[in-house]
Design a protein around this motif. Structure first.
Motif, PDB file in Angstrom:
ATOM      1  N   ILE A   1       9.377 -92.596  10.157  1.00 11.83           N
ATOM      2  CA  ILE A   1       8.896 -92.481  11.658  1.00 11.83           C
ATOM      3  C   ILE A   1       7.920 -93.437  11.387  1.00 11.83           C
ATOM      4  O   ILE A   1       7.311 -94.044  10.565  1.00 11.83           O
ATOM      5  CB  ILE A   1       7.905 -91.072  11.883  1.00 11.83           C
ATOM      6  CG1 ILE A   1       9.041 -89.900  11.822  1.00 11.83           C
ATOM      7  CG2 ILE A   1       6.892 -91.399  13.012  1.00 11.83           C
ATOM      8  CD1 ILE A   1       9.736 -90.020  13.013  1.00 11.83           C
ATOM      9  N   LYS A   2       7.713 -94.197  12.540  1.00 15.42           N
ATOM     10  CA  LYS A   2       6.858 -95.466  12.711  1.00 15.42           C
ATOM     11  C   LYS A   2       5.672 -94.966  13.355  1.00 15.42           C
ATOM     12  O   LYS A   2       5.565 -94.160  14.312  1.00 15.42           O
ATOM     13  CB  LYS A   2       7.468 -96.748  13.318  1.00 15.42           C
ATOM     14  CG  LYS A   2       8.594 -97.242  12.802  1.00 15.42           C
ATOM     15  CD  LYS A   2       9.322 -98.327  13.440  1.00 15.42           C
ATOM     16  CE  LYS A   2      10.298 -99.263  12.744  1.00 15.42           C
ATOM     17  NZ  LYS A   2      11.063 -99.733  13.354  1.00 15.42           N
ATOM     18  N   ASP A   3       4.566 -95.600  13.069  1.00 16.88           N
ATOM     19  CA  ASP A   3       3.103 -95.368  13.847  1.00 16.88           C
ATOM     20  C   ASP A   3       3.357 -95.571  15.453  1.00 16.88           C
ATOM     21  O   ASP A   3       4.088 -96.828  15.712  1.00 16.88           O
ATOM     22  CB  ASP A   3       2.159 -96.260  13.445  1.00 16.88           C
ATOM     23  CG  ASP A   3       1.421 -95.529  11.947  1.00 16.88           C
ATOM     24  OD1 ASP A   3       1.448 -94.347  11.796  1.00 16.88           O
ATOM     25  OD2 ASP A   3       0.900 -96.483  11.169  1.00 16.88           O
ATOM     26  N   GLY A   4       2.618 -94.870  16.267  1.00 17.43           N
ATOM     27  CA  GLY A   4       2.857 -94.943  17.855  1.00 17.43           C
ATOM     28  C   GLY A   4       4.217 -94.468  18.194  1.00 17.43           C
ATOM     29  O   GLY A   4       4.258 -94.548  19.472  1.00 17.43           O
ATOM     30  N   VAL A   5       5.132 -93.780  17.454  1.00 20.39           N
ATOM     31  CA  VAL A   5       6.243 -93.298  18.349  1.00 20.39           C
ATOM     32  C   VAL A   5       5.908 -92.016  19.097  1.00 20.39           C
ATOM     33  O   VAL A   5       6.271 -92.166  20.485  1.00 20.39           O
ATOM     34  CB  VAL A   5       7.130 -92.632  17.197  1.00 20.39           C
ATOM     35  CG1 VAL A   5       8.415 -91.745  17.953  1.00 20.39           C
ATOM     36  CG2 VAL A   5       7.887 -93.608  16.525  1.00 20.39           C
ATOM     37  N   VAL A   6       4.826 -91.537  19.078  1.00 30.06           N
ATOM     38  CA  VAL A   6       4.348 -90.613  20.020  1.00 30.06           C
ATOM     39  C   VAL A   6       2.840 -91.083  20.145  1.00 30.06           C
ATOM     40  O   VAL A   6       2.146 -91.044  19.267  1.00 30.06           O
ATOM     41  CB  VAL A   6       4.133 -89.112  19.579  1.00 30.06           C
ATOM     42  CG1 VAL A   6       3.570 -88.200  20.551  1.00 30.06           C
ATOM     43  CG2 VAL A   6       5.648 -88.640  19.213  1.00 30.06           C
TER      44      VAL A   6
ATOM     45  N   LEU B   1      -0.232 -89.547  18.514  1.00 24.73           N
ATOM     46  CA  LEU B   1      -0.088 -89.010  17.146  1.00 24.73           C
ATOM     47  C   LEU B   1      -0.052 -89.899  16.064  1.00 24.73           C
ATOM     48  O   LEU B   1       0.617 -90.896  16.189  1.00 24.73           O
ATOM     49  CB  LEU B   1       0.882 -87.974  17.016  1.00 24.73           C
ATOM     50  CG  LEU B   1       0.915 -86.704  17.887  1.00 24.73           C
ATOM     51  CD1 LEU B   1       2.133 -85.868  17.815  1.00 24.73           C
ATOM     52  CD2 LEU B   1      -0.250 -85.769  17.514  1.00 24.73           C
ATOM     53  N   SER B   2      -0.605 -89.928  14.968  1.00 22.45           N
ATOM     54  CA  SER B   2      -0.461 -90.769  14.148  1.00 22.45           C
ATOM     55  C   SER B   2       1.044 -90.277  13.246  1.00 22.45           C
ATOM     56  O   SER B   2       1.509 -89.495  13.702  1.00 22.45           O
ATOM     57  CB  SER B   2      -1.554 -90.346  12.720  1.00 22.45           C
ATOM     58  OG  SER B   2      -1.397 -89.216  12.260  1.00 22.45           O
ATOM     59  N   LYS B   3       1.397 -91.287  12.577  1.00 25.35           N
ATOM     60  CA  LYS B   3       2.669 -91.111  11.745  1.00 25.35           C
ATOM     61  C   LYS B   3       2.642 -89.719  11.196  1.00 25.35           C
ATOM     62  O   LYS B   3       3.630 -88.855  11.378  1.00 25.35           O
ATOM     63  CB  LYS B   3       2.896 -92.009  10.809  1.00 25.35           C
ATOM     64  CG  LYS B   3       4.140 -92.052   9.908  1.00 25.35           C
ATOM     65  CD  LYS B   3       4.180 -93.336   8.914  1.00 25.35           C
ATOM     66  CE  LYS B   3       5.192 -92.819   7.980  1.00 25.35           C
ATOM     67  NZ  LYS B   3       5.126 -93.959   6.768  1.00 25.35           N
ATOM     68  N   GLU B   4       1.466 -89.327  10.451  1.00 27.46           N
ATOM     69  CA  GLU B   4       1.478 -87.991   9.458  1.00 27.46           C
ATOM     70  C   GLU B   4       1.555 -86.921  10.617  1.00 27.46           C
ATOM     71  O   GLU B   4       2.306 -86.023  10.305  1.00 27.46           O
ATOM     72  CB  GLU B   4       0.464 -87.964   8.671  1.00 27.46           C
ATOM     73  CG  GLU B   4       0.256 -89.099   7.670  1.00 27.46           C
ATOM     74  CD  GLU B   4      -0.098 -90.467   7.960  1.00 27.46           C
ATOM     75  OE1 GLU B   4      -0.669 -90.954   9.092  1.00 27.46           O
ATOM     76  OE2 GLU B   4       0.182 -91.422   7.273  1.00 27.46           O
ATOM     77  N   ALA B   5       0.796 -87.033  12.021  1.00 28.62           N
ATOM     78  CA  ALA B   5       0.705 -85.703  12.570  1.00 28.62           C
ATOM     79  C   ALA B   5       1.985 -85.770  13.210  1.00 28.62           C
ATOM     80  O   ALA B   5       2.503 -84.557  13.549  1.00 28.62           O
ATOM     81  CB  ALA B   5      -0.475 -86.276  13.768  1.00 28.62           C
ATOM     82  N   THR B   6       2.977 -86.857  13.413  1.00 27.35           N
ATOM     83  CA  THR B   6       4.187 -86.859  14.179  1.00 27.35           C
ATOM     84  C   THR B   6       5.335 -85.966  13.146  1.00 27.35           C
ATOM     85  O   THR B   6       6.011 -85.155  13.529  1.00 27.35           O
ATOM     86  CB  THR B   6       4.769 -88.100  14.444  1.00 27.35           C
ATOM     87  OG1 THR B   6       3.837 -88.892  15.427  1.00 27.35           O
ATOM     88  CG2 THR B   6       6.233 -87.947  15.061  1.00 27.35           C
ATOM     89  N   LEU B   7       5.005 -86.468  11.849  1.00 29.23           N
ATOM     90  CA  LEU B   7       5.911 -85.845  11.016  1.00 29.23           C
ATOM     91  C   LEU B   7       5.720 -84.508  10.936  1.00 29.23           C
ATOM     92  O   LEU B   7       6.476 -83.432  10.831  1.00 29.23           O
ATOM     93  CB  LEU B   7       5.659 -86.328   9.400  1.00 29.23           C
ATOM     94  CG  LEU B   7       6.337 -87.660   9.140  1.00 29.23           C
ATOM     95  CD1 LEU B   7       5.827 -88.294   7.944  1.00 29.23           C
ATOM     96  CD2 LEU B   7       7.627 -87.592   9.318  1.00 29.23           C
ATOM     97  N   ALA B   8       4.319 -84.028  10.708  1.00 24.02           N
ATOM     98  CA  ALA B   8       4.104 -82.551  10.772  1.00 24.02           C
ATOM     99  C   ALA B   8       4.175 -81.724  11.910  1.00 24.02           C
ATOM    100  O   ALA B   8       4.924 -80.665  11.911  1.00 24.02           O
ATOM    101  CB  ALA B   8       2.471 -82.329  10.353  1.00 24.02           C
TER     102      ALA B   8
END
Length: 195
Positions: free
Chosen positions: A71-76, A79-86
């Protein structure tokens, strides 16, 4: 009756269309149970779900067979990359996306910072099952101790010590002599890295 060719997931008025093959990419998912009966016949063509459309866009891509990781930063956007993954992992667990969950677990493990521990005991290695878990050390200290072990004539031990959430990297013993009594004192060390 003719079967539909696409099924739609609606999230906050955003429509995600998927075909049968894409839905069955995750064969044990909640979506399958909502769109099809046990014989595989369609029972509905639309399903409204509460959620974040940005996350579901990634899930739609996954169901279409695309690799969405890393996941790249800013996809959502918020949300941070870590928050997106979680968040994706939470959705994967809740909706039974086992293929996605397996991939996310590997990605989450790779992004988690490593932790390091050092155990020190008097005497030779005879660690009991209930041994303490030692002290946390910095990566720099861990690396310095690895160099020390690699470059010194130390007695390397093959004893395996179990520390929950860690793997043993190396264990060794160091000997010191008291000059006055010619007594030998032994300390045993073990280094661990989080898994």
């Amino acid at each position: 009756m003719a079967q539909p060719e696409t099924w739609t997931i609606i999230i906050d008025d955003v429509r995600f269309r998927l075909d049968r093959m894409q839905l069955y990419y995750e064969p044990s998912s909640y979506l399958i149970s909502q769109f099809f009966n046990p014989q595989g016949q369609s029972i509905r063509t639309e399903l409204a779900i509460n959620g974040e459309p940005g996350l579901w866009k990634l899930i739609q891509s996954h169901l279409r067979g695309y690799e969405i990781l890393p996941i790249k930063d800013g996809v959502v956007p918020y949300l941070s990359k870590e928050a997106t993954l979680a968040s994706l992992n939470t959705i994967a667990i809740a909706y039974g996306f086992t293929n996605l969950q397996r991939k996310l677990q590997l990605e989450l493990a790779a992004t988690r910072p490593k932790k390091y521990r050092l155990l020190v005991r008097p005497g030779t290695i005879s660690w009991d099952a209930a041994s303490s878990e030692g002290v946390e050390i910095s990566k720099e200290t861990f690396e310095a101790l690895i160099v020390k072990v690699a470059c010194s004539p130390l007695s390397i031990s093959v004893a395996q010590i179990q520390v929950t959430g860690y793997r043993q990297v190396v264990a060794w013993a160091e000997y010191n002599y008291e000059i006055t009594s010619d007594k030998k004192h032994t300390k045993t060390f073990a280094l661990f890295e989080s898994i």
